[in-house]
Design a protein around this motif. Structure first.
Motif, PDB file in Angstrom:
ATOM      1  N   TRP A 146      13.821  -8.035  -6.351  1.00  0.00           N
ATOM      2  CA  TRP A 146      14.119  -6.969  -5.414  1.00  0.00           C
ATOM      3  C   TRP A 146      15.599  -6.638  -5.529  1.00  0.00           C
ATOM      4  CZ3 TRP A 146      14.241 -12.054  -4.076  1.00  0.00           C
ATOM      5  CH2 TRP A 146      15.308 -12.516  -3.315  1.00  0.00           C
ATOM      6  N   MET A 295      11.325  -3.335  -4.712  1.00  0.00           N
ATOM      7  CA  MET A 295      10.849  -4.689  -5.022  1.00  0.00           C
ATOM      8  C   MET A 295       9.697  -4.554  -6.008  1.00  0.00           C
ATOM      9  SD  MET A 295       7.786  -4.590  -3.483  1.00  0.00           S
ATOM     10  CE  MET A 295       7.325  -2.988  -2.842  1.00  0.00           C
ATOM     11  N   ARG A 388      15.793 -11.769   1.243  1.00  0.00           N
ATOM     12  CA  ARG A 388      14.373 -11.803   0.875  1.00  0.00           C
ATOM     13  C   ARG A 388      13.529 -11.028   1.895  1.00  0.00           C
ATOM     14  NH1 ARG A 388      10.860 -12.695  -3.447  1.00  0.00           N
ATOM     15  NH2 ARG A 388       8.943 -13.656  -2.713  1.00  0.00           N
ATOM     16  N   TRP A 392      13.347  -7.501   0.158  1.00  0.00           N
ATOM     17  CA  TRP A 392      12.029  -7.574  -0.499  1.00  0.00           C
ATOM     18  C   TRP A 392      10.889  -7.283   0.475  1.00  0.00           C
ATOM     19  CZ3 TRP A 392       8.251 -11.410   0.467  1.00  0.00           C
ATOM     20  CH2 TRP A 392       7.200 -11.491  -0.460  1.00  0.00           C
TER      21      TRP A 392
END
Length: 499
Positions: A146, A295, A388, A392
């Motif tokens: 990502w 992503m 994350r 993402w």
């Protein structure tokens, strides 16, 4: 492109297909798709975009709290009061109060910033600015699949982090705490579990009330996260169904264990197959355009193969309940960090060239975290939370906005609930024993279902071949010394998890 469930706040009226306009304060104008829930006060100075619900039993809904909010002697709403309110909220939303923009706990409804204002989607902001649409392309085989925040492929557009707020008038970025203070008699696992279930019960029931017109569908895998969420839904007394969808990396545990969990908990379960002859390349390209390719993940293929569409066709308007935020507390990326920040092989571990957009963005991120430290969370967990999840996972949630009659939520997206998780002993969190503890306490009926199954010789061989190919690739790219250092960090991190 129709920007389903998206919004922009601009200082002028823009002609954007599918977005309706609402005049706000001082010439600011909200542009919002009709499928995006919008709450605003009579003065249009308080704006709640998306869906939020209360986690704390006995407290009013976010909308009621905002309606009762009073201005201070300076004529403004108290920032501290707003932070105290929203620390107990869950959902996927953006709050704007006196032109200050607050994200949900993990920034799952994104905020992209430009000189013209803000938008929830990168492609939308690019169109507003008259820029050519760009798709980010993750590096094949890289662990970081990502684009990390705050940079984007456009120099004119930046992304807001979960630990930041943004002032529309001044352009100032301010710090917002990720964690909240807890008033508990002790930090014993039993006390934490009791408090966690007390609050999660109220949160999930409020969620179900907010989504009363939706079927609740839990994405259930063979792992700890979704099983704990399964147990929480049972403990809260909600009616739901469980499902999983076949994909190319389906594990033996994902194949066998969800059905056992569902049967033990007396919940209907279905496994969605993938017809390899039905991949629609146009759907995949539409998904990449809608998410700007921020992503690279399996969800684009679930969409391209029509698996989510088939699931929703069976159940009608649905809320997909997903468990992707538990990992904020388990040091998933511990092999790339030391106690005070990224380690010497951070970039090699993630597969990021030192001279790249990703590296530039991460350099800005780490400057921000150094200038705005936060006690109670280690750098690896903060990175997972802000990058994350904030990058993402947020892009994946944007992809769900393409689907009609479908909402997607992570019931762990609450600063209060995540603050409880981060108070469990580190040795429990690293092994996810705290999640197993919560699952056992919430739903004893599923306690006997294992978390692992024998993968079989063929699967083990494939696993070790994949690891071998990665080792060879690292040797070629980084040389012997740095490759040894990478595996030394991995070894120590895995040893900690298994102790």
């Amino acid at each position: 492109m129709i920007y389903r469930r998206q919004f922009a706040v601009l200082k002028y009226a823009a002609q954007i297909p599918g977005l309706e306009r609402i005049d706000l304060w001082d010439g600011w104008i909200l542009h919002a798709h009709k499928a995006l829930p919008v709450f605003c006060d009579a003065e249009k100075h308080l704006l709640l975009l998306g869906i939020a619900w209360q986690t704390q039993p006995g407290l009013e809904s976010p909308e009621a709290q905002l309606s009762a909010l009073e201005r201070g002697a300076d004529g403004r709403y108290s920032r501290e009061a707003i932070l105290r309110m929203e620390e107990n909220w869950c959902g996927r939303y953006v709050l704007i109060a006196d032109q200050e923009v607050f994200l949900d706990a993990n920034g799952l409804l994104g905020v992209f910033i430009s000189a013209e204002g803000i938008a929830s989607q990168l492609a939308l902001m690019a169109e507003i600015l008259g820029l050519e649409q760009k798709r980010y392309t993750a590096r094949p085989g890289a662990r970081m699949n990502w684009l990390p925040a705050p940079l984007t492929p456009y120099p004119q557009i930046r992304r807001c982090l979960p630990s930041q707020t943004y002032d529309l008038e001044s352009g100032e970025v301010r710090s917002r705490p990720l964690l909240v203070p807890l008033s508990l008699p002790s930090d014993s696992p039993d006390v934490l579990t009791e408090e966690f279930l007390r609050v999660s019960d109220a949160s999930l029931r409020n969620m179900a009330q907010k989504l009363s017109d939706c079927a609740l569908l839990l994405a259930l895998t063979g792992g700890y996260d979704s099983r704990a969420l399964f147990a929480m839904l049972k403990h809260a007394g909600l009616s739901f169904r469980a499902f999983n969808l076949w994909h190319d990396h389906f594990s033996a545990a994902d194949s066998a264990l969800p059905a056992q969990v569902a049967e033990s908990g007396e919940v209907p379960f279905e496994q969605g197959a993938r017809d390899l002859s039905k991949k629609n390349d146009e759907l995949e390209q539409a998904y990449l355009a809608f998410t700007s390719g921020l992503m690279l993940d399996e969800d684009r293929l679930f969409y391209a193969y029509g698996q989510y569409q088939s699931l929703i066709a069976q159940h009608g308007r649905s809320a997909l309940i997903r468990g992707g935020i538990w990992a904020n507390a388990v040091e998933s990326y511990g092999s790339a960090f030391q106690a005070d920040g990224p380690n010497d092989v951070f970039y090699e571990w993630f597969g990021i060239p030192r001279s790249s957009l990703e590296a530039d963005s991460l350099a800005e991120y780490f400057r921000w975290t150094e200038e705005h430290p936060e006690a109670g969370i280690c750098p690896a967990d903060r990175f997972y939370w802000e990058q994350r999840c904030g990058g993402w996972l947020s892009a994946i949630e944007t992809g769900f906005d393409m689907l009609e009659d479908t909402l997607s939520f992570h019931p762990m997206n609450s600063r209060y609930l995540l603050s409880i998780l981060l108070r469990y002993p580190r040795e429990e969190r690293l092994s996810k024993a705290h999640e197993a503890r919560i699952a056992r306490a919430a739903c004893p009926a599923i306690a006997g279902v294992p978390y692992k199954v024998e993968a079989g010789k063929k699967s083990r061989v494939a696993f070790y071949l994949q690891k071998g190919r990665m080792a060879v690739k690292r040797l070629r790219q980084y040389g012997l010394k740095r490759t040894v250092l990478i595996y030394k960090n991995i070894f120590h991190h895995n040893k900690e998890k298994n102790q």
